[in-house]
Scaffold this active site. Sequence first.
Site, PDB file in Angstrom:
ATOM      1  N   TRP A 165       0.829  -1.216   0.000  1.00 15.66           N
ATOM      2  CA  TRP A 165       0.000   0.000   0.000  1.00 15.66           C
ATOM      3  C   TRP A 165       0.855   1.255   0.000  1.00 15.66           C
ATOM      4  O   TRP A 165       0.557   2.230  -0.695  1.00 15.66           O
ATOM      5  CB  TRP A 165      -0.991  -0.027   1.168  1.00 15.66           C
ATOM      6  CG  TRP A 165      -2.018  -1.084   0.944  1.00 15.66           C
ATOM      7  CD1 TRP A 165      -2.140  -2.266   1.621  1.00 15.66           C
ATOM      8  CD2 TRP A 165      -3.006  -1.112  -0.101  1.00 15.66           C
ATOM      9  NE1 TRP A 165      -3.163  -3.009   1.068  1.00 15.66           N
ATOM     10  CE2 TRP A 165      -3.711  -2.334   0.024  1.00 15.66           C
ATOM     11  CE3 TRP A 165      -3.380  -0.241  -1.114  1.00 15.66           C
ATOM     12  CZ2 TRP A 165      -4.758  -2.693  -0.835  1.00 15.66           C
ATOM     13  CZ3 TRP A 165      -4.419  -0.597  -1.971  1.00 15.66           C
ATOM     14  CH2 TRP A 165      -5.089  -1.799  -1.829  1.00 15.66           C
ATOM     15  N   ASP A 237      -1.204   6.769   6.136  1.00 23.14           N
ATOM     16  CA  ASP A 237      -2.354   5.976   5.716  1.00 23.14           C
ATOM     17  C   ASP A 237      -2.631   5.018   6.871  1.00 23.14           C
ATOM     18  O   ASP A 237      -1.838   4.120   7.145  1.00 23.14           O
ATOM     19  CB  ASP A 237      -1.980   5.207   4.432  1.00 23.14           C
ATOM     20  CG  ASP A 237      -3.056   4.212   4.014  1.00 23.14           C
ATOM     21  OD1 ASP A 237      -4.097   4.126   4.678  1.00 23.14           O
ATOM     22  OD2 ASP A 237      -2.838   3.518   2.987  1.00 23.14           O
ATOM     23  N   LYS A 261     -12.512  -1.241   7.225  1.00 27.41           N
ATOM     24  CA  LYS A 261     -11.823  -2.271   7.998  1.00 27.41           C
ATOM     25  C   LYS A 261     -12.261  -2.210   9.455  1.00 27.41           C
ATOM     26  O   LYS A 261     -12.799  -3.175   9.981  1.00 27.41           O
ATOM     27  CB  LYS A 261     -10.314  -2.122   7.868  1.00 27.41           C
ATOM     28  CG  LYS A 261      -9.844  -2.529   6.475  1.00 27.41           C
ATOM     29  CD  LYS A 261      -8.771  -1.647   5.963  1.00 27.41           C
ATOM     30  CE  LYS A 261      -8.620  -1.657   4.464  1.00 27.41           C
ATOM     31  NZ  LYS A 261      -8.693  -2.936   3.798  1.00 27.41           N
TER      32      LYS A 261
END
Length: 426
Positions: A165, A237, A261
């Site tokens: 990511w 992030d 999530k």
Amino acid sequence: MATAASPHSLMLKTPSTAAAAGSRTAFPVTTRLPATAPKPISIKCAAATTQVQDPRPPAPAAAQERIFNFAAGPAVLPEKVLLKAQSELYVWRESGMSVMEMSHRGKDFTSIIQKAESDLRALLEIPPEYAVLFLQGGATTQFAAVPLNLCHPDDSVDYIVTGSWGDKAFKEAQKYCKAKVVWSGKAEKYTKIPSFDDVQQDPDAKFLHICANETIHGVEFKDYPVPKNKGGILVADMSSNFCSKPVDVSKFGVIYAGAQKNVGPSGVTIVIIRKDLIGNAQGITPVMLDYKIQAENASLYNTPPCYGIYMCGLVFEDLLEQGGLKEVEKKNKKKAELLYRAFDESKGFYRCPVEPSVRSLMNVPFTLEKSELEAEFIKEAAKEKMVQLKGHRSVGGMRASIYNAMPLAGVEKLVAFMRDFQARHA
Ligand code: PMP
């Protein structure tokens, strides 16, 4: 043409009465439908309509049993939250309608989004000099929005890349500024976090970017690097560990996270940004990505993902009721320790590639010594009602995502299954 009042009236049934009637439009009924379920209401139709028989067979009643969902996202949500949402789905409080049907500018939705923000502020102790935005486009859109808002095309920015990511964020940033990787864990298959002294930061960089928890590789920052750029700006992030533990927001310029999530359904992206960083977007920045426009309009520049924001609000409320993020972290540590201990006690039958000091509390990747058994492991676990244990397609193996809403019982069941599987296949 004037319409005469029709003799036809349409009965809108409660879920349970509709299901009992075998109606095609019935949705699954839970045995835990709250006592306050709405009563049947009758609506007179203005126009005369012909009643048409639905030729389709009645839908089978859905099973209500919930299974343990170890998915990386969209992921398990707290049962309490789902039941509360169910009880309010049809009519929200005194509004006479569902949250999905409300005007995003009306007083009811305004109260929902404002409460969501104030509960999130309480949870993370967000200082007043930070704005909270509820946006769309997922964390992926923030990979572009961050550089577009924080720097100009000639500016340099630093990325620490500890997994896929972070790498994606870096690649996107390259389109909008001079992005540089100052440390990458790729050569070690993304199993480590660097010692911060080893990272050569550019003092002229506009920000230093990290991915606080790499969802695919299971690598998590346990503390944060001090940005050595002139502005002292750290961007994170936090998609996959957002609200899983307390965070000192004042250490960051920007924190962003997709909701799907730990805090809600997909479709909502949360951005927490220091207010002085707002207002410098590049000219080409699309209006939806401009933090200034979103902040000035309290995240309501266009129609926001209303229902998702409402769901996030319910999750925040639930986390506060649990005692806040310190308590949540304790529960998460207990679950993660149980699982990692099971690997360590398996004498190599199960392996976790991540360096122990930076193993994620949220996403736990593991492999089997006998890799040919992995498909069988996943199949047998699914039979035992533990699903989504397959590792990300880019790395293979297995992965158990054990977000806030995964109960301890789910991890205990997985560990018991792992021991039994090992006894049968060692
Ligand atoms: N960052 C991280 C750490 C992620 O786990 C994900 C999604 N799995 C993303 C970014 C991309 O998020 P989205 O799908 O919301 O764009």
